[in-house]
Enzyme design. Structure first.
Site, mmCIF file in Angstrom:
data_model
loop_
_atom_site.group_PDB
_atom_site.id
_atom_site.type_symbol
_atom_site.label_atom_id
_atom_site.label_comp_id
_atom_site.label_asym_id
_atom_site.label_seq_id
_atom_site.Cartn_x
_atom_site.Cartn_y
_atom_site.Cartn_z
ATOM 1 N N HIS A 232 0.970 -1.096 -0.055
ATOM 2 C CA HIS A 232 0.025 -0.018 -0.064
ATOM 3 C C HIS A 232 0.853 1.415 0.041
ATOM 4 O O HIS A 232 0.399 2.404 0.466
ATOM 5 C CB HIS A 232 -1.060 0.142 1.000
ATOM 6 C CG HIS A 232 -1.730 -1.135 1.143
ATOM 7 N ND1 HIS A 232 -2.927 -1.489 0.819
ATOM 8 C CD2 HIS A 232 -1.242 -2.341 2.187
ATOM 9 C CE1 HIS A 232 -3.225 -2.760 1.176
ATOM 10 N NE2 HIS A 232 -2.596 -3.170 2.127
ATOM 11 N N SER B 118 15.361 21.696 -16.090
ATOM 12 C CA SER B 118 14.279 22.463 -16.280
ATOM 13 C C SER B 118 14.678 23.847 -17.037
ATOM 14 O O SER B 118 15.987 24.389 -16.349
ATOM 15 C CB SER B 118 13.761 22.996 -15.131
ATOM 16 O OG SER B 118 12.847 23.906 -15.154
#
Ligand code: ARG
Length: 459
Positions: free
Chosen positions: A156, A277
């Site tokens: 999970h 970036s």
């Protein structure tokens, strides 16, 4: 507009129709396979006395010349031909004249294209298999080096129990190993030769189909001529196997993206496999892993397209099936590209072992082992589960981990705890005590790695 079928027509094909119908822009990709198939066909025709040996030799020489010229960029495959079959035949006739017109004896483009596609897919299965193997070799190296590298195992996406990096990567080793065995199965099942099926009903010439099958390394000829020209099951099987490979690559990519994030810092992707970036100077992005994850959808799309294309086609050949090529070629190229880049990325990636271990320590991943300690001292598991639950609560309250509680604090909740609890819940014990086959314990892991090594040497 060079076509093989002008005879019964009184009008030129409309230009738009010609372009819509033509496949040369993509089926030129298997010019080599088309020529290989024609070579086998011609040898068989001569063996059966349908062509003379002289005609055979002239045709073979002509075909070899076309192949060499295309390979060396001396001969361009252009859109003036409808498809690759027309291109080869027209060029052959240009080169050697009348004998070239006999190449298509006892053959249709339907069995020809079925053959070309099979030869192409078979070659590509072998190439993809080698790419998957290269990835397995890279994973094997990571496993060998990280039997003692502790990290949290998750369920999970919550920290669950400690494992090792070798164990985690070993899970992917199993997935990609199954992928190879799927490719192997498909290759074996599809390895029957459709040549000789003609348009749909075989031919009246005394062809030796066993011989052509043998020349082209097929196990045997196909058994039904209508199925031969309209079977694309193997394409669907391949696209399904490729989708599964992409699904595995995508899951792994997702983990690498998480691990490479500031929150995890388990790995550092090499500069050569990262991008920056345009605005934020600090960024180093995991674009390769993201693209692999993204391209997965495209390969699934090919599988869905092909299944849908085939579902309403009456026997035998229909032109719908021409749609198999672009999507199959694209899926194959995508998977090969992704595998090569992914292998490069994982084999240059740095593992931040200290962070992995620290992360395994601070998430109560040893809680099960604390409960097992109680069980080993006679406490029923359900009670032990409750006791350790209370200990965890206490730790959360104090902002510490289980091994930072004092023995007095342990005893407050259960008198069964003694000094040896600390050793029982150490990371080393938690991992090393898991010794059953398939678990992360180093002894059993070493055995698995030795088995993998043997598999890689033999396959
Ligand atoms: N370009 C066709 C294909 O890819 C080749 C077979 C053409 N056969 C025909 N009867 N028009 O399927």
């Amino acid at each position: 507009m060079a076509q093989l079928w002008g005879g019964r027509f009184t009008k030129e094909t409309d230009k738009l129709v010609y372009n819509f119908n033509a496949s040369i822009s993509f089926d030129q990709k298997f010019y080599e396979q088309d020529i290989r198939g024609s070579r086998a066909h011609v040898k068989m025709l001569a063996k059966q006395g349908i062509l003379t040996e002289e005609e055979r030799d002239q045709i073979l020489e002509g075909l070899d010349g076309i192949l060499a010229d295309v390979k060396a960029d001396r001969l361009a495959i252009t859109s003036e031909y409808e498809d690759i079959h027309s291109f080869v035949e027209a060029n052959l006739i240009d080169r050697i004249g009348d004998p070239g017109k006999k190449l298509h004896t006892g053959r249709s483009r339907n069995d020809q294209v079925a053959l070309d596609m099979k030869l192409y897919v078979r070659d590509e299965i072998d190439a993809i298999d080698q790419e998957v193997k290269a990835l397995l070799l890279a994973l094997q190296k990571i496993m060998e080096e990280n039997i003692h590298t502790y990290m949290p195992g998750f369920t999970h996406l919550q920290k669950a129990q400690p494992v090792t990096l070798a164990h985690h990567v070993g899970a992917y080793f199993e997935m990609f190993r199954r992928d190879r065995s799927r490719l192997f199965d498909i290759r074996k099942r599809m390895n029957t030769c459709p040549l000789g099926a003609g348009a749909l009903a075989g031919t009246t010439y005394p062809l030796d189909r066993e011989y052509t099958a043998q020349l082209l390394d097929f196990d045997e000829p196909t058994r039904n001529s209508m199925d031969s020209v309209s079977d694309r099951d193997y394409v669907i099987e391949l696209l399904s196997a490729l989708s599964t490979i992409m699904m595995h690559l995508s899951r792994f990519s997702e983990e690498i993206i998480l691990w490479n994030s500031n929150e995890y810092r388990f790995v550092e992707i090499d500069d050569a496999y990262s991008t920056g970036s345009s605005i934020m100077p600090q960024k180093k992005n995991p674009d390769i892993a993201e693209l692999v994850r993204g391209k997965t959808g495209r390969v699934y799309g090919a599988l869905t397209s092909m299944l849908t294309t085939m579902k309403g086609i009456p026997l035998a050949y229909n032109k719908d099936m021409q749609e198999d090529k672009e999507l199959t070629f694209d899926a194959i190229d995508t998977v090969k590209g992704c595998l090569a880049l992914f292998t490069g990325m994982v084999s240059t990636m740095q593992f931040n072992k200290a962070n992995m271990e620290a992360s395994a320590k601070n998430g109560f991943t040893n809680a099960t082992d604390a409960a097992d300690y109680l069980v080993n001292h006679g406490v029923p598991f359900r009670d032990a589960h409750g006791i350790v639950g209370q200990l965890v609560l206490k730790c959360i309250d104090k902002g510490i981990s289980l091994d930072e509680l004092s023995l007095a604090e342990y005893k407050e909740i259960s008198p069964v705890f003694e000094q040896d609890i600390y050793e029982a819940i150490s990371m080393k014990t938690c991992v090393e005590k898991r010794m059953t086959l398939g678990a992360p314990g180093p002894d059993v892991m070493e055995k698995v790695i030795a088995g993998n090594k043997k598999y890689l040497e033999e396959n």
